[in-house]
Write a protein that holds these residues in place. Sequence first.
Motif, PDB file in Angstrom:
ATOM      1  N   ARG A 116       0.805  -1.224   0.000  1.00  0.00           N
ATOM      2  CA  ARG A 116       0.000   0.000   0.000  1.00  0.00           C
ATOM      3  C   ARG A 116       0.839   1.277   0.000  1.00  0.00           C
ATOM      4  O   ARG A 116       0.303   2.383   0.004  1.00  0.00           O
ATOM      5  CB  ARG A 116      -0.940  -0.014   1.212  1.00  0.00           C
ATOM      6  N   ASP A 117       2.181   1.127  -0.004  1.00  0.00           N
ATOM      7  CA  ASP A 117       3.102   2.268  -0.120  1.00  0.00           C
ATOM      8  C   ASP A 117       2.984   3.227   1.064  1.00  0.00           C
ATOM      9  O   ASP A 117       3.090   4.441   0.913  1.00  0.00           O
ATOM     10  CB  ASP A 117       2.842   3.019  -1.430  1.00  0.00           C
ATOM     11  N   VAL A 118       2.762   2.679   2.247  1.00  0.00           N
ATOM     12  CA  VAL A 118       2.487   3.511   3.423  1.00  0.00           C
ATOM     13  C   VAL A 118       3.609   4.500   3.735  1.00  0.00           C
ATOM     14  O   VAL A 118       3.338   5.686   3.973  1.00  0.00           O
ATOM     15  CB  VAL A 118       2.164   2.626   4.646  1.00  0.00           C
ATOM     16  N   PRO A 119       4.887   4.103   3.751  1.00  0.00           N
ATOM     17  CA  PRO A 119       5.924   5.104   4.059  1.00  0.00           C
ATOM     18  C   PRO A 119       5.958   6.255   3.059  1.00  0.00           C
ATOM     19  O   PRO A 119       6.131   7.426   3.451  1.00  0.00           O
ATOM     20  CB  PRO A 119       7.226   4.293   4.013  1.00  0.00           C
ATOM     21  N   GLN A 120       5.792   5.958   1.774  1.00  0.00           N
ATOM     22  CA  GLN A 120       5.825   7.009   0.764  1.00  0.00           C
ATOM     23  C   GLN A 120       4.598   7.916   0.865  1.00  0.00           C
ATOM     24  O   GLN A 120       4.703   9.136   0.686  1.00  0.00           O
ATOM     25  CB  GLN A 120       5.899   6.376  -0.636  1.00  0.00           C
ATOM     26  N   LEU A 121       3.449   7.332   1.162  1.00  0.00           N
ATOM     27  CA  LEU A 121       2.237   8.148   1.310  1.00  0.00           C
ATOM     28  C   LEU A 121       2.323   9.037   2.549  1.00  0.00           C
ATOM     29  O   LEU A 121       1.850  10.177   2.537  1.00  0.00           O
ATOM     30  CB  LEU A 121       1.007   7.241   1.393  1.00  0.00           C
ATOM     31  N   ASP A 122       2.904   8.526   3.603  1.00  0.00           N
ATOM     32  CA  ASP A 122       3.111   9.336   4.794  1.00  0.00           C
ATOM     33  C   ASP A 122       3.985  10.544   4.471  1.00  0.00           C
ATOM     34  O   ASP A 122       3.667  11.688   4.838  1.00  0.00           O
ATOM     35  CB  ASP A 122       3.757   8.486   5.889  1.00  0.00           C
ATOM     36  N   GLN A 123       5.103  10.292   3.776  1.00  0.00           N
ATOM     37  CA  GLN A 123       6.009  11.385   3.427  1.00  0.00           C
ATOM     38  C   GLN A 123       5.331  12.388   2.502  1.00  0.00           C
ATOM     39  O   GLN A 123       5.460  13.610   2.677  1.00  0.00           O
ATOM     40  CB  GLN A 123       7.266  10.822   2.756  1.00  0.00           C
ATOM     41  N   ALA A 124       4.577  11.896   1.521  1.00  0.00           N
ATOM     42  CA  ALA A 124       3.884  12.787   0.591  1.00  0.00           C
ATOM     43  C   ALA A 124       2.877  13.675   1.327  1.00  0.00           C
ATOM     44  O   ALA A 124       2.758  14.876   1.052  1.00  0.00           O
ATOM     45  CB  ALA A 124       3.181  11.967  -0.491  1.00  0.00           C
ATOM     46  N   THR A 125       2.155  13.067   2.259  1.00  0.00           N
ATOM     47  CA  THR A 125       1.176  13.838   3.027  1.00  0.00           C
ATOM     48  C   THR A 125       1.853  14.951   3.825  1.00  0.00           C
ATOM     49  O   THR A 125       1.363  16.090   3.881  1.00  0.00           O
ATOM     50  CB  THR A 125       0.402  12.904   3.978  1.00  0.00           C
ATOM     51  N   ARG A 126       2.982  14.647   4.436  1.00  0.00           N
ATOM     52  CA  ARG A 126       3.726  15.651   5.202  1.00  0.00           C
ATOM     53  C   ARG A 126       4.221  16.792   4.318  1.00  0.00           C
ATOM     54  O   ARG A 126       4.425  17.915   4.785  1.00  0.00           O
ATOM     55  CB  ARG A 126       4.897  14.993   5.920  1.00  0.00           C
ATOM     56  N   GLU A 127       4.410  16.479   3.023  1.00  0.00           N
ATOM     57  CA  GLU A 127       4.882  17.497   2.075  1.00  0.00           C
ATOM     58  C   GLU A 127       3.738  18.207   1.357  1.00  0.00           C
ATOM     59  O   GLU A 127       3.973  19.010   0.463  1.00  0.00           O
ATOM     60  CB  GLU A 127       5.810  16.833   1.055  1.00  0.00           C
TER      61      GLU A 127
END
Length: 310
Positions: A116-127
């Motif tokens: 589900r790409d959770v780490p990348q989605l977390d980072q994208a959301t923070r950005e």
Amino acid sequence: MKPSLLVLIHLNDASRASIEAAFDVIYAPDAAARSAAIDAHGETIRAVLTNGTTGLTAAEIDRMPQLELVSALGAGYENLAVDHARSRDIVLVNGAGTNDDCVADHAFALLLAVVRDVPQLDQATREGVWRDTLPMRPNVSGKRLGIVGLGNIGSKVARRGVGFDMEIGYHNRKPREGSPHKYFDNVEALARWSDFLVVATPGGADTRHLIGQTVLGALGPQGFVVNVSRGSVLDTAALAQALTAGTIGGAGLDVYEGEPNPPEALLKLRNVVLTPHVGGRSPEAITASVDNFLSNASRHFAGEAVLTPI
């Protein structure tokens, strides 16, 4: 007088206090302290507490003439000189069954995170990136889950997979009696059938690089691999090549070759999730493992059969 115990692994304060109530503890959780401790106390040591990664060598066993009990805190014991210890009639035990749920939970955490790409989605959301500009990720539910090693941990991974409405296949050296799941007599065939491959087999020479270029190629560009067994089971160079080339979709690793140093070839890749060999670590799992060791030790020194022999 309490028996003398050499501890070769890191323990938290509560675990150490529990063990010190029953043993005269020599605490040597690093290489330098380990050698010095055996030099100073080898003649009197009667028990050793280690784990599969840290192990205990034949040469070290020979420096402890009174040694009679060796325990691996977790289930693994691949770096224990088992045959040599048995030749000395040393009792060998492990922590089988004490952290199975924790490892199975972590395997699914890694699977969900990478698919589900959770780490990348977390980072994208923070950005401040919104979903419309991000690629959609596949479901986990309803897919085919292949398990390499349907032992205690693998069986609990399978139970979690059933909860996700997944079809389960597995590879063992031989079929597991009574298992309702689909058996494959080789890993390549299992990988070709699977959408996701979870590796939960024991480490050691027999399984070194069991998951390599051929198996990863069979898993395919939409496939994902998760390793919660031992780093030696998965060929790091082959995995890095497969991830870079898109031969597989992604990987989740709690274990890797060269621990504790993370695998340099994987660190810059976005389609891999890494954790530092914590799959079997939780307050509940550590307490259960220590309690199991103390029960085994108590029984052994009372002249009784141990609970979880190797």
